[in-house]
Design a protein around this motif. Structure first.
Motif, PDB file in Angstrom:
ATOM      1  N   LEU A 132       0.824  -1.212   0.000  1.00 15.33           N
ATOM      2  CA  LEU A 132       0.000   0.000   0.000  1.00 15.33           C
ATOM      3  C   LEU A 132       0.857   1.261   0.000  1.00 15.33           C
ATOM      4  CD1 LEU A 132      -3.081  -0.773   2.288  1.00 15.33           C
ATOM      5  CD2 LEU A 132      -3.002  -0.519  -0.192  1.00 15.33           C
ATOM      6  N   VAL A 133       1.980   1.194  -0.693  1.00 17.93           N
ATOM      7  CA  VAL A 133       2.816   2.371  -0.916  1.00 17.93           C
ATOM      8  C   VAL A 133       2.375   2.997  -2.230  1.00 17.93           C
ATOM      9  CG1 VAL A 133       5.156   3.229  -1.320  1.00 17.93           C
ATOM     10  CG2 VAL A 133       4.752   1.439   0.389  1.00 17.93           C
ATOM     11  N   LEU A 134       2.065   4.298  -2.191  1.00 15.28           N
ATOM     12  CA  LEU A 134       1.554   4.986  -3.376  1.00 15.28           C
ATOM     13  C   LEU A 134       2.655   5.094  -4.427  1.00 15.28           C
ATOM     14  CD1 LEU A 134      -0.765   6.521  -4.715  1.00 15.28           C
ATOM     15  CD2 LEU A 134       0.072   8.607  -3.623  1.00 15.28           C
ATOM     16  N   ARG A 135       2.374   4.601  -5.644  1.00 16.67           N
ATOM     17  CA  ARG A 135       3.344   4.625  -6.737  1.00 16.67           C
ATOM     18  C   ARG A 135       2.953   5.564  -7.868  1.00 16.67           C
ATOM     19  NH1 ARG A 135       7.751   3.205  -4.302  1.00 16.67           N
ATOM     20  NH2 ARG A 135       7.675   1.096  -3.379  1.00 16.67           N
ATOM     21  N   THR A 136       1.659   5.664  -8.165  1.00 23.83           N
ATOM     22  CA  THR A 136       1.212   6.480  -9.303  1.00 23.83           C
ATOM     23  C   THR A 136      -0.052   7.232  -8.911  1.00 23.83           C
ATOM     24  OG1 THR A 136       2.091   4.848 -10.851  1.00 23.83           O
ATOM     25  CG2 THR A 136       0.553   6.453 -11.743  1.00 23.83           C
ATOM     26  N   VAL A 137      -0.134   8.472  -9.353  1.00 25.33           N
ATOM     27  CA  VAL A 137      -1.324   9.295  -9.154  1.00 25.33           C
ATOM     28  C   VAL A 137      -1.573  10.093 -10.428  1.00 25.33           C
ATOM     29  CG1 VAL A 137       0.049  11.112  -8.086  1.00 25.33           C
ATOM     30  CG2 VAL A 137      -2.406  11.084  -7.729  1.00 25.33           C
ATOM     31  N   ASN A 138      -2.818  10.195 -10.860  1.00 28.05           N
ATOM     32  CA  ASN A 138      -3.107  10.921 -12.105  1.00 28.05           C
ATOM     33  C   ASN A 138      -3.568  12.340 -11.803  1.00 28.05           C
ATOM     34  OD1 ASN A 138      -5.723  10.414 -11.167  1.00 28.05           O
ATOM     35  ND2 ASN A 138      -6.548  10.265 -13.247  1.00 28.05           N
ATOM     36  N   GLN A 139      -3.721  13.123 -12.882  1.00 24.94           N
ATOM     37  CA  GLN A 139      -4.095  14.526 -12.726  1.00 24.94           C
ATOM     38  C   GLN A 139      -5.485  14.666 -12.138  1.00 24.94           C
ATOM     39  OE1 GLN A 139      -2.004  17.084 -13.294  1.00 24.94           O
ATOM     40  NE2 GLN A 139      -3.579  18.450 -12.475  1.00 24.94           N
ATOM     41  N   GLY A 140      -6.387  13.709 -12.459  1.00 27.73           N
ATOM     42  CA  GLY A 140      -7.735  13.783 -11.903  1.00 27.73           C
ATOM     43  C   GLY A 140      -7.731  13.745 -10.387  1.00 27.73           C
ATOM     44  N   ALA A 141      -6.867  12.911  -9.785  1.00 28.36           N
ATOM     45  CA  ALA A 141      -6.783  12.846  -8.325  1.00 28.36           C
ATOM     46  C   ALA A 141      -6.276  14.164  -7.747  1.00 28.36           C
ATOM     47  CB  ALA A 141      -5.879  11.691  -7.922  1.00 28.36           C
ATOM     48  N   LEU A 142      -5.290  14.776  -8.422  1.00 28.83           N
ATOM     49  CA  LEU A 142      -4.781  16.066  -7.941  1.00 28.83           C
ATOM     50  C   LEU A 142      -5.870  17.115  -7.955  1.00 28.83           C
ATOM     51  CD1 LEU A 142      -1.318  16.172  -9.786  1.00 28.83           C
ATOM     52  CD2 LEU A 142      -1.890  15.091  -7.619  1.00 28.83           C
ATOM     53  N   ASN A 143      -6.692  17.111  -9.034  1.00 37.63           N
ATOM     54  CA  ASN A 143      -7.738  18.125  -9.159  1.00 37.63           C
ATOM     55  C   ASN A 143      -8.848  17.903  -8.140  1.00 37.63           C
ATOM     56  OD1 ASN A 143      -6.313  19.164 -11.326  1.00 37.63           O
ATOM     57  ND2 ASN A 143      -7.475  18.022 -12.844  1.00 37.63           N
ATOM     58  N   ILE A 144      -9.262  16.652  -7.932  1.00 42.97           N
ATOM     59  CA  ILE A 144     -10.379  16.391  -7.024  1.00 42.97           C
ATOM     60  C   ILE A 144      -9.995  16.730  -5.586  1.00 42.97           C
ATOM     61  CG2 ILE A 144     -11.818  14.564  -6.052  1.00 42.97           C
ATOM     62  CD1 ILE A 144     -11.790  13.221  -8.793  1.00 42.97           C
ATOM     63  N   LEU A 145      -8.800  16.312  -5.167  1.00 41.14           N
ATOM     64  CA  LEU A 145      -8.368  16.532  -3.786  1.00 41.14           C
ATOM     65  C   LEU A 145      -7.639  17.856  -3.587  1.00 41.14           C
ATOM     66  CD1 LEU A 145      -7.121  12.921  -2.927  1.00 41.14           C
ATOM     67  CD2 LEU A 145      -9.310  13.980  -2.348  1.00 41.14           C
ATOM     68  N   THR A 146      -7.433  18.618  -4.708  1.00 38.53           N
ATOM     69  CA  THR A 146      -6.698  19.904  -4.650  1.00 38.53           C
ATOM     70  C   THR A 146      -5.411  19.743  -3.834  1.00 38.53           C
ATOM     71  OG1 THR A 146      -7.988  20.665  -2.741  1.00 38.53           O
ATOM     72  CG2 THR A 146      -8.798  21.252  -4.946  1.00 38.53           C
ATOM     73  N   ASP A 147      -4.646  18.729  -4.201  1.00 40.59           N
ATOM     74  CA  ASP A 147      -3.407  18.415  -3.495  1.00 40.59           C
ATOM     75  C   ASP A 147      -2.379  17.992  -4.549  1.00 40.59           C
ATOM     76  OD1 ASP A 147      -1.331  17.513  -1.874  1.00 40.59           O
ATOM     77  OD2 ASP A 147      -2.706  16.703  -0.365  1.00 40.59           O
ATOM     78  N   ASP A 148      -1.137  18.459  -4.403  1.00 40.86           N
ATOM     79  CA  ASP A 148      -0.103  18.069  -5.357  1.00 40.86           C
ATOM     80  C   ASP A 148       0.560  16.733  -5.004  1.00 40.86           C
ATOM     81  OD1 ASP A 148       1.272  18.766  -3.114  1.00 40.86           O
ATOM     82  OD2 ASP A 148       2.471  20.365  -4.054  1.00 40.86           O
ATOM     83  N   PHE A 149       0.136  16.103  -3.881  1.00 42.85           N
ATOM     84  CA  PHE A 149       0.635  14.794  -3.428  1.00 42.85           C
ATOM     85  C   PHE A 149       2.141  14.814  -3.182  1.00 42.85           C
ATOM     86  CE2 PHE A 149      -3.501  13.406  -4.432  1.00 42.85           C
ATOM     87  CZ  PHE A 149      -3.692  12.171  -3.843  1.00 42.85           C
ATOM     88  N   ASP A 150       2.693  15.992  -2.953  1.00 40.81           N
ATOM     89  CA  ASP A 150       4.108  16.080  -2.608  1.00 40.81           C
ATOM     90  C   ASP A 150       4.303  15.503  -1.202  1.00 40.81           C
ATOM     91  OD1 ASP A 150       6.764  16.675  -2.630  1.00 40.81           O
ATOM     92  OD2 ASP A 150       6.500  18.773  -2.043  1.00 40.81           O
ATOM     93  N   GLY A 151       5.173  14.525  -1.076  1.00 36.08           N
ATOM     94  CA  GLY A 151       5.397  13.854   0.192  1.00 36.08           C
ATOM     95  C   GLY A 151       4.535  12.629   0.394  1.00 36.08           C
ATOM     96  N   LEU A 152       3.557  12.390  -0.517  1.00 33.82           N
ATOM     97  CA  LEU A 152       2.713  11.203  -0.403  1.00 33.82           C
ATOM     98  C   LEU A 152       3.182  10.078  -1.311  1.00 33.82           C
ATOM     99  CD1 LEU A 152      -0.839  12.838  -0.302  1.00 33.82           C
ATOM    100  CD2 LEU A 152       0.729  12.383   1.571  1.00 33.82           C
ATOM    101  N   LEU A 153       3.748  10.440  -2.480  1.00 28.40           N
ATOM    102  CA  LEU A 153       4.279   9.420  -3.385  1.00 28.40           C
ATOM    103  C   LEU A 153       5.459   8.711  -2.720  1.00 28.40           C
ATOM    104  CD1 LEU A 153       4.142  11.214  -6.845  1.00 28.40           C
ATOM    105  CD2 LEU A 153       2.934   9.131  -6.223  1.00 28.40           C
ATOM    106  N   GLY A 154       5.445   7.386  -2.796  1.00 28.35           N
ATOM    107  CA  GLY A 154       6.507   6.608  -2.169  1.00 28.35           C
ATOM    108  C   GLY A 154       6.277   6.333  -0.705  1.00 28.35           C
ATOM    109  N   GLU A 155       5.124   6.735  -0.151  1.00 23.62           N
ATOM    110  CA  GLU A 155       4.808   6.495   1.253  1.00 23.62           C
ATOM    111  C   GLU A 155       3.566   5.610   1.344  1.00 23.62           C
ATOM    112  OE1 GLU A 155       6.454   7.383   3.887  1.00 23.62           O
ATOM    113  OE2 GLU A 155       7.970   8.637   2.898  1.00 23.62           O
ATOM    114  N   SER A 156       3.520   4.771   2.380  1.00 20.34           N
ATOM    115  CA  SER A 156       2.327   3.961   2.605  1.00 20.34           C
ATOM    116  C   SER A 156       1.226   4.842   3.177  1.00 20.34           C
ATOM    117  CB  SER A 156       2.643   2.805   3.558  1.00 20.34           C
ATOM    118  OG  SER A 156       2.983   3.314   4.840  1.00 20.34           O
ATOM    119  N   THR A 157      -0.013   4.373   3.040  1.00 26.64           N
ATOM    120  CA  THR A 157      -1.150   5.183   3.497  1.00 26.64           C
ATOM    121  C   THR A 157      -1.109   5.453   5.000  1.00 26.64           C
ATOM    122  OG1 THR A 157      -2.436   3.127   3.691  1.00 26.64           O
ATOM    123  CG2 THR A 157      -2.624   4.357   1.628  1.00 26.64           C
TER     124      THR A 157
END
Length: 717
Positions: free
Chosen positions: A385-410
């Motif tokens: 459950l380590v985040l590997r890929t995120v698409n632009q739709g997820a960034l737009n819906i959550l209004t988050d750039d996911f900086d610091g979340l990629l490569g980390e477990s939930t």
């Protein structure tokens, strides 16, 4: 030297091809005769220069006593004499023969006879085509009056009645619906091409003469069958009839002979010169071939060694392109062929590897493109459950750039803990099965965001892992709730309103009938009771009217509206209010696209809510602001009241949610519904230290000349 020989041979081959083609396409060569003559001259001079240079090289090698130079010289002279002597003799005879023969090919009477025969054949074919088109028109009119089933039955009868070989019905997309043919060997008719169907749909009729086989001709007619009535699909009737074989053969022969004759006639002026120049070139080419052959034979023995040396250097440099082989029976020939086979296998293996890599890169790029353009959010995790890929739709819906979340477990996400926790729990509970879950994300000072999550496990063949797809269903859920509340309001208004009037009339009748028969305390109690009933009935009527307004809110009639003028008009109703109303209206506010009546209701509801919220305030004040936004116009209403309690601000737009002691809680619900139907946005926030602020964004009206006309409507009339 080799490149010069190839170039000269190529030019010579081109001109020899012109020689062979001149008699079959003389019209083309007659119109380009100057260019052809110049090309002949240039090639002849080039060959002469090449031969002179070869003779000079051979002489220099002979004087320097180069090994093999004498053999090259002898072979050059021998092959040159063998080519030149017969060539000069053939050249002289051929020029005289061509000159005398060409003049006897043409006769004016033959040309007129061929032209008359060609015109006659065309007239006959056009008459047959028009006759078939007339039959198609008659059949189409009769079929238009039939149902779909009757058409299938009557199609063969109409075909036999009009003596047509084949008839078929097609849909507008070219699908075969029915067919009838007199040829038992052919069950299905010839399908019209896409271009023919397009022309038939455009013109409602299409007729053409087609060739079938080498000399057979076929008549094809497509005509629209337009049934009476609305909503019935148009069909196309296709009739196919063969042109009599004798007529087709004769027409083809006349046209072929006439075309050949015209080509010869057009090229008669330059044909003689073309033959003469080309024959001259042939003589020079023969001499060139004799000299070049000597070089080829002399270098034949050294060629295999040169090929091997070049090939080994190329392989060492990473070039596996197959080398040229010497196809001879000696050991050198076997060696070069083996080397060529080896490099071919290496090159094929390299190409396969490159192709597989390209296919993998293309598939990866295609998948990334799909993910980037999906409106839904996509999260891909590995087995831990380590985040590997995120698409632009997820960034737009959550209004988050996911900086610091990629490569980390939930479990270790510094943000979005609600989303991460819901994903972790769902995969633990459902294990390998697909799951779906709905969660709410609270936003400080705003409405909660509702997300619909779906998750599944990835196949082990693709290294496993998990994928989660989610959508923002906030608007969908709000719309469903609004529709449900609207139905509830409609039913309540219907069920409650009916008995209210009889209740009020009965109370008033009791007051009138019993007032004169009672006195003292009884009369006072009767008066107080009837007034209470009438007052409560009137209050219930107002509530029912609010229900009816919410349930039956009409669709907006959109037009260009001056929002500032509309605000000024509504504020005229509040001139006697005890609340001080301040205006901060932008003078450059563009027109908005909306319904003036409904926008007036929005302004009135917001002002009334702000006024009611400040009943206990010592110095009540309302500030109304307008300002231009990005392709929108913004309306803000601020007050100095107590604001919205935190426990209801997330549900403030739902019906019957209110902080007032009286009222139905439909004011902001109606405002939200109107804003949504205007494709706008509304937000509510509490101000610091006190007060509330309502912000509404409305789309702008199109400018005149860009998207149509706009009508300026400040008041909706």
């Amino acid at each position: 030297m080799k490149s010069l020989i190839v170039a000269a041979a190529s030019f010579g081959g081109i001109l020899l091809f012109l020689l062979a083609s001149a008699s079959a396409n003389t019209a083309l060569f007659a119109s380009h005769y100057p260019w052809l003559l110049g090309l002949n001259a240039i090639v002849a001079l080039s060959l002469l220069a090449l031969i002179s240079w070869q003779l000079h090289v051979l002489w220099q090698e002979h004087r320097a006593q180069v090994f093999g130079s004498r053999l090259k010289l002898r072979l050059m002279l021998m092959f040159g004499l063998m080519a030149v002597l017969p060539g000069v003799l053939i050249y002289a005879v051929s020029v005289q023969f061509v000159t005398k023969s060409i003049e006897t090919w043409f006769d004016v009477r033959v040309e007129k006879a061929l032209e008359a025969g060609l015109n006659l054949g065309r007239s006959v074919l056009d008459s047959l085509l028009e006759d078939l088109a007339a039959k198609a028109q008659i059949m189409a009119l009769e079929l238009a009056e039939r149902s779909e089933a009757q058409r299938r039955v009557d199609l063969n009868r109409l075909r036999e009645q009009h003596g047509v070989q084949s008839a078929a019905l097609f849909s507008t997309s070219g699908e075969l619906l029915a067919t009838a043919t007199g040829d038992l060997a052919t069950l299905l008719p010839s399908q019209p091409s896409d271009e023919q169907m397009r022309l038939a749909r455009k013109e409602r009729r299409y007729a053409v003469i087609e060739s079938s086989g080498e000399k057979d001709l076929t008549l094809r007619v497509l005509i629209a069958v337009m049934p009476a009535g609305l909503g019935v699909d148009t069909r196309f009737l296709q009739l196919i009839d063969a042109v009599p074989s004798a007529l087709a053969v004769n027409a083809d022969r006349v046209q072929t002979v006439y075309a050949d004759y015209q080509e010869l006639s057009l090229g008669r002026e330059g044909l003689t010169r073309i033959y003469a120049m080309t024959l001259t070139l042939t003589v020079l080419l023969a001499l060139f071939t004799a000299i070049a052959l000597a070089f080829v034979l002399a270098r034949r023995l050294s060629a295999p060694l040169s090929i091997l040396a070049e090939g080994t250097q190329a392989v060492a440099a990473g070039d596996y392109t197959p080398r040229q082989a010497v196809y001879s029976r000696d050991e050198l020939g076997v060696l070069t062929r083996s080397f060529k086979q080896m490099t071919s296998q290496l090159d094929e293996a390299r190409r396969d590897n490159e192709r597989h890599r390209s296919e993998l890169e293309a598939a990866r790029a295609y998948l990334e493109s799909i993910l980037a353009n999906l409106s839904a959010g996509v999260l891909v995790f590995d087995r831990r459950l380590v985040l590997r890929t995120v698409n632009q739709g997820a960034l737009n819906i959550l209004t988050d750039d996911f900086d610091g979340l990629l490569g980390e477990s939930t479990e270790h996400w510094p943000r979005q803990q609600v989303v991460g926790g819901a994903i972790s729990r769902a995969f633990v509970e459902h294990e390998r099965h697909e799951w779906q879950e709905e969660i709410e994300l609270d936003h400080a000072g705003g409405l909660p965001q509702i997300l619909l999550l779906r998750g599944t496990e990835l196949p082990t063949e693709s290294h496993g892992g998990y994928v989660v797809v989610f959508d923002d269903v906030t608007r969908l859920v709000a719309a469903q709730r609004s529709a449900a509340w609207g139905e509830v309001a409609r039913r309540l208004a219907h069920e409650i309103k009916n008995p209210l009037t009889p209740i009020q009339l009965s109370a008033e009748r009791l007051q009138m009938k019993l007032a004169d028969h009672l006195s003292g305390a009884d009369a006072e109690m009767l008066d107080r009771a009837t007034r209470t009933i009438i007052t409560q009935v009137q209050a219930m009527k107002r509530m029912v009217n609010d229900f009816s307004d919410y349930a039956r809110l009409p669709a907006p009639e959109l037009a260009a509206v001056d929002l500032n003028a509309l605000i000024a008009e509504v504020l005229g109703l509040y001139e006697t209010s005890r609340v001080q109303i301040k205006r901060k209206l932008s003078p450059k506010l563009p027109l908005v696209l909306g319904d003036a009546t409904q926008l007036r209701q929005i302004i009135h509801n917001l002002l009334r809510n702000a006024e009611d919220a400040q009943e206990a305030a010592a110095a009540p004040c309302i500030v109304i602001v307008t300002r231009p936004g990005e392709n929108t116009a913004e309306l803000l209403v601020k007050d100095h009241g107590p604001g919205f309690p935190p426990e209801i601000i997330a549900r403030v737009f739902e019906p019957y949610v209110t902080t007032k002691a009286r009222g139905t809680g439909l004011g902001l619900a109606i405002v939200k519904k109107i804003v949504d139907e205007h494709h706008g946005q509304i937000t509510i926030n509490n101000r610091q230290p006190v007060g509330a602020e309502v912000s509404i964004s409305l789309p702008l009206a199109p400018q005149p000349g860009f998207g149509g006309r706009s009508k300026k409507t400040p008041s909706g009339t």
